[in-house]
Design a protein around this motif. Structure first.
Motif, mmCIF file in Angstrom:
data_model
loop_
_atom_site.group_PDB
_atom_site.id
_atom_site.type_symbol
_atom_site.label_atom_id
_atom_site.label_comp_id
_atom_site.label_asym_id
_atom_site.label_seq_id
_atom_site.Cartn_x
_atom_site.Cartn_y
_atom_site.Cartn_z
ATOM 1 N N ALA A 1 -6.508 5.156 -28.066
ATOM 2 C CA ALA A 1 -8.139 5.223 -28.277
ATOM 3 C C ALA A 1 -8.323 6.797 -28.424
ATOM 4 O O ALA A 1 -9.413 7.087 -28.340
ATOM 5 C CB ALA A 1 -8.637 4.688 -26.830
ATOM 6 N N LYS A 2 -7.460 7.653 -28.429
ATOM 7 C CA LYS A 2 -7.579 9.120 -28.421
ATOM 8 C C LYS A 2 -8.003 9.596 -26.969
ATOM 9 O O LYS A 2 -8.592 10.874 -27.017
ATOM 10 C CB LYS A 2 -8.354 9.292 -29.576
ATOM 11 C CG LYS A 2 -7.999 8.999 -30.927
ATOM 12 C CD LYS A 2 -6.528 9.829 -31.263
ATOM 13 C CE LYS A 2 -6.479 9.414 -32.661
ATOM 14 N NZ LYS A 2 -4.807 9.329 -32.984
ATOM 15 N N ALA A 3 -8.055 8.787 -25.900
ATOM 16 C CA ALA A 3 -8.694 9.526 -24.705
ATOM 17 C C ALA A 3 -7.355 9.814 -24.116
ATOM 18 O O ALA A 3 -6.577 9.687 -23.234
ATOM 19 C CB ALA A 3 -9.162 8.160 -23.703
ATOM 20 N N LEU A 4 -7.089 11.182 -24.664
ATOM 21 C CA LEU A 4 -5.469 12.025 -24.266
ATOM 22 C C LEU A 4 -5.377 12.301 -22.900
ATOM 23 O O LEU A 4 -4.415 12.350 -22.220
ATOM 24 C CB LEU A 4 -5.227 12.851 -25.228
ATOM 25 C CG LEU A 4 -5.278 12.559 -26.675
ATOM 26 C CD1 LEU A 4 -4.964 13.941 -27.595
ATOM 27 C CD2 LEU A 4 -4.329 11.585 -26.914
ATOM 28 N N ASP A 5 -6.505 12.647 -22.033
ATOM 29 C CA ASP A 5 -6.455 13.242 -20.767
ATOM 30 C C ASP A 5 -6.121 11.889 -19.962
ATOM 31 O O ASP A 5 -5.592 12.132 -19.109
ATOM 32 C CB ASP A 5 -7.703 13.742 -20.298
ATOM 33 C CG ASP A 5 -7.834 15.210 -20.676
ATOM 34 O OD1 ASP A 5 -7.037 15.772 -21.042
ATOM 35 O OD2 ASP A 5 -8.979 15.615 -20.870
ATOM 36 N N LYS A 6 -6.929 10.873 -20.202
ATOM 37 C CA LYS A 6 -6.617 9.694 -19.508
ATOM 38 C C LYS A 6 -5.020 9.086 -19.735
ATOM 39 O O LYS A 6 -4.412 8.628 -18.915
ATOM 40 C CB LYS A 6 -7.669 8.451 -19.776
ATOM 41 C CG LYS A 6 -8.929 8.505 -19.374
ATOM 42 C CD LYS A 6 -9.636 7.205 -19.498
ATOM 43 C CE LYS A 6 -10.629 7.100 -18.164
ATOM 44 N NZ LYS A 6 -11.489 5.655 -18.471
ATOM 45 N N SER A 7 -4.705 9.377 -20.862
ATOM 46 C CA SER A 7 -3.407 8.765 -21.151
ATOM 47 C C SER A 7 -2.385 9.514 -20.663
ATOM 48 O O SER A 7 -1.433 9.017 -19.790
ATOM 49 C CB SER A 7 -2.979 8.938 -22.673
ATOM 50 O OG SER A 7 -1.747 8.430 -23.089
ATOM 51 N N LYS A 8 -2.663 10.962 -20.299
ATOM 52 C CA LYS A 8 -1.657 11.908 -19.567
ATOM 53 C C LYS A 8 -1.635 11.483 -18.314
ATOM 54 O O LYS A 8 -0.431 11.444 -17.562
ATOM 55 C CB LYS A 8 -2.019 13.261 -19.715
ATOM 56 C CG LYS A 8 -1.142 14.432 -19.108
ATOM 57 C CD LYS A 8 -1.840 15.585 -19.062
ATOM 58 C CE LYS A 8 -1.034 16.762 -18.020
ATOM 59 N NZ LYS A 8 -1.532 16.538 -16.896
ATOM 60 N N ASP A 9 -2.819 11.354 -17.588
ATOM 61 C CA ASP A 9 -2.720 10.952 -16.196
ATOM 62 C C ASP A 9 -2.172 9.645 -15.935
ATOM 63 O O ASP A 9 -1.176 9.587 -14.945
ATOM 64 C CB ASP A 9 -4.435 10.689 -15.716
ATOM 65 C CG ASP A 9 -5.026 12.017 -15.657
ATOM 66 O OD1 ASP A 9 -4.434 13.179 -15.691
ATOM 67 O OD2 ASP A 9 -6.232 12.148 -15.653
ATOM 68 N N ALA A 10 -2.263 8.749 -16.807
ATOM 69 C CA ALA A 10 -1.545 7.430 -16.695
ATOM 70 C C ALA A 10 0.012 7.586 -16.832
ATOM 71 O O ALA A 10 0.673 6.853 -15.952
ATOM 72 C CB ALA A 10 -2.213 6.410 -17.673
ATOM 73 N N TYR A 11 0.298 8.456 -17.808
ATOM 74 C CA TYR A 11 1.850 8.647 -17.811
ATOM 75 C C TYR A 11 2.425 9.317 -16.435
ATOM 76 O O TYR A 11 3.594 9.034 -16.190
ATOM 77 C CB TYR A 11 2.243 9.504 -19.184
ATOM 78 C CG TYR A 11 2.456 8.576 -20.393
ATOM 79 C CD1 TYR A 11 3.262 7.737 -20.307
ATOM 80 C CD2 TYR A 11 1.503 8.936 -21.445
ATOM 81 C CE1 TYR A 11 3.231 6.858 -21.564
ATOM 82 C CE2 TYR A 11 1.945 8.447 -22.880
ATOM 83 C CZ TYR A 11 2.320 7.186 -22.669
ATOM 84 O OH TYR A 11 2.933 6.531 -23.702
ATOM 85 N N GLU A 12 1.546 10.246 -16.191
ATOM 86 C CA GLU A 12 2.093 10.913 -14.601
ATOM 87 C C GLU A 12 2.220 9.963 -13.746
ATOM 88 O O GLU A 12 3.039 10.136 -12.790
ATOM 89 C CB GLU A 12 1.139 12.058 -14.501
ATOM 90 C CG GLU A 12 1.522 13.290 -15.408
ATOM 91 C CD GLU A 12 0.729 14.466 -14.969
ATOM 92 O OE1 GLU A 12 -0.405 14.454 -14.591
ATOM 93 O OE2 GLU A 12 1.038 15.703 -15.228
ATOM 94 N N ARG A 13 1.107 9.091 -13.341
ATOM 95 C CA ARG A 13 1.131 7.953 -12.537
ATOM 96 C C ARG A 13 2.336 7.019 -12.628
ATOM 97 O O ARG A 13 2.900 6.686 -11.620
ATOM 98 C CB ARG A 13 -0.030 7.164 -12.410
ATOM 99 C CG ARG A 13 -1.488 7.956 -12.073
ATOM 100 C CD ARG A 13 -1.611 8.101 -10.597
ATOM 101 N NE ARG A 13 -1.332 7.077 -9.662
ATOM 102 C CZ ARG A 13 -2.264 6.155 -9.506
ATOM 103 N NH1 ARG A 13 -3.578 6.198 -9.961
ATOM 104 N NH2 ARG A 13 -1.963 5.076 -8.794
ATOM 105 N N ALA A 14 2.705 6.894 -13.934
ATOM 106 C CA ALA A 14 3.992 5.870 -14.265
ATOM 107 C C ALA A 14 4.986 6.601 -13.855
ATOM 108 O O ALA A 14 5.892 5.969 -13.227
ATOM 109 C CB ALA A 14 3.860 5.707 -15.671
ATOM 110 N N ALA A 15 5.350 8.072 -13.876
ATOM 111 C CA ALA A 15 6.188 8.617 -13.722
ATOM 112 C C ALA A 15 6.493 8.834 -12.012
ATOM 113 O O ALA A 15 7.602 8.586 -11.487
ATOM 114 C CB ALA A 15 6.306 10.070 -13.994
ATOM 115 N N GLU A 16 5.362 8.934 -11.337
ATOM 116 C CA GLU A 16 5.395 8.795 -9.881
ATOM 117 C C GLU A 16 5.967 7.550 -9.412
ATOM 118 O O GLU A 16 7.032 7.457 -8.350
ATOM 119 C CB GLU A 16 3.850 9.150 -9.472
ATOM 120 C CG GLU A 16 3.999 8.835 -7.984
ATOM 121 C CD GLU A 16 2.190 9.125 -7.390
ATOM 122 O OE1 GLU A 16 2.078 8.364 -6.666
ATOM 123 O OE2 GLU A 16 1.596 10.002 -8.242
#
Length: 174
Positions: A53-68
């Motif tokens: 969806a090109k919501a890159l900031d939200k995507s980055k946050d979700a990837y960081e949460r997944a990593a956590e």
């Protein structure tokens, strides 16, 4: 006009997956343990929806949460992969410092999981990103890469990384 509705639909789908992940993390008197696998999977899927969806900031946050969550579940290699994805998103946005920091954390995850060679490759990638803006930081990354290669007894790769580090320190003095 149709692309904005598709994007909004993808963002809504991602938000729904985030809510699902949060639900997996909750415990109560009937559910004593959080479903870490389900939460990490939902965060990864949400990150992909946000990226599409090109919501890159939200995507980055979700990837960081997944990593956590992967880290909490002792799936260190998967945590590193998620952090690498977050770094790619930062790179797309031109935020090289943030990208290199995510790659540094990913490298630590790979190293902790016993994949020192992959950790070295990721650190080298981080060094390449910051060469132009912070040669000293790039040199530090190269030296860390050399240490990782040395532990793996890959002395040629270690020597190459040290040469790059010297080059970066020379550039920093100019």
């Amino acid at each position: 006009m149709a692309t904005t509705t598709v994007n909004a639909a993808k963002v809504a789908e991602g938000d729904k997956l985030i809510a699902e992940a949060e639900k997996c993390l909750k415990t109560n008197w009937l559910k004593w343990n959080a479903d870490l696998d389900g939460a990490a999977h939902a965060f990864d899927k949400a990150a992909l929806c946000f990226r599409n969806a090109k919501a890159l900031d939200k995507s980055k946050d979700a990837y960081e949460r997944a990593a956590e969550i992967y880290y909490r579940n002792h799936a260190l290699f998967s945590a590193g992969k998620s952090l690498e994805q977050a770094a790619n998103l930062c790179k797309e946005q031109g935020r090289m410092e943030d990208s290199s920091e995510c790659l540094e954390r990913a490298s630590a995850m790979y190293h902790e999981s016993g994949h020192a060679d992959t950790a070295g490759q990721v650190l080298r990638k981080a060094a390449k990103l910051v060469e132009a803006i912070s040669p000293r930081k790039a040199a530090q990354y190269y030296l860390s890469t050399a240490e990782l290669h040395e532990t793996e007894e890959k002395y040629r790769d270690a020597a190459s990384a040290v040469r790059y580090a010297v080059s970066m320190y020379t550039r920093a003095r100019e």
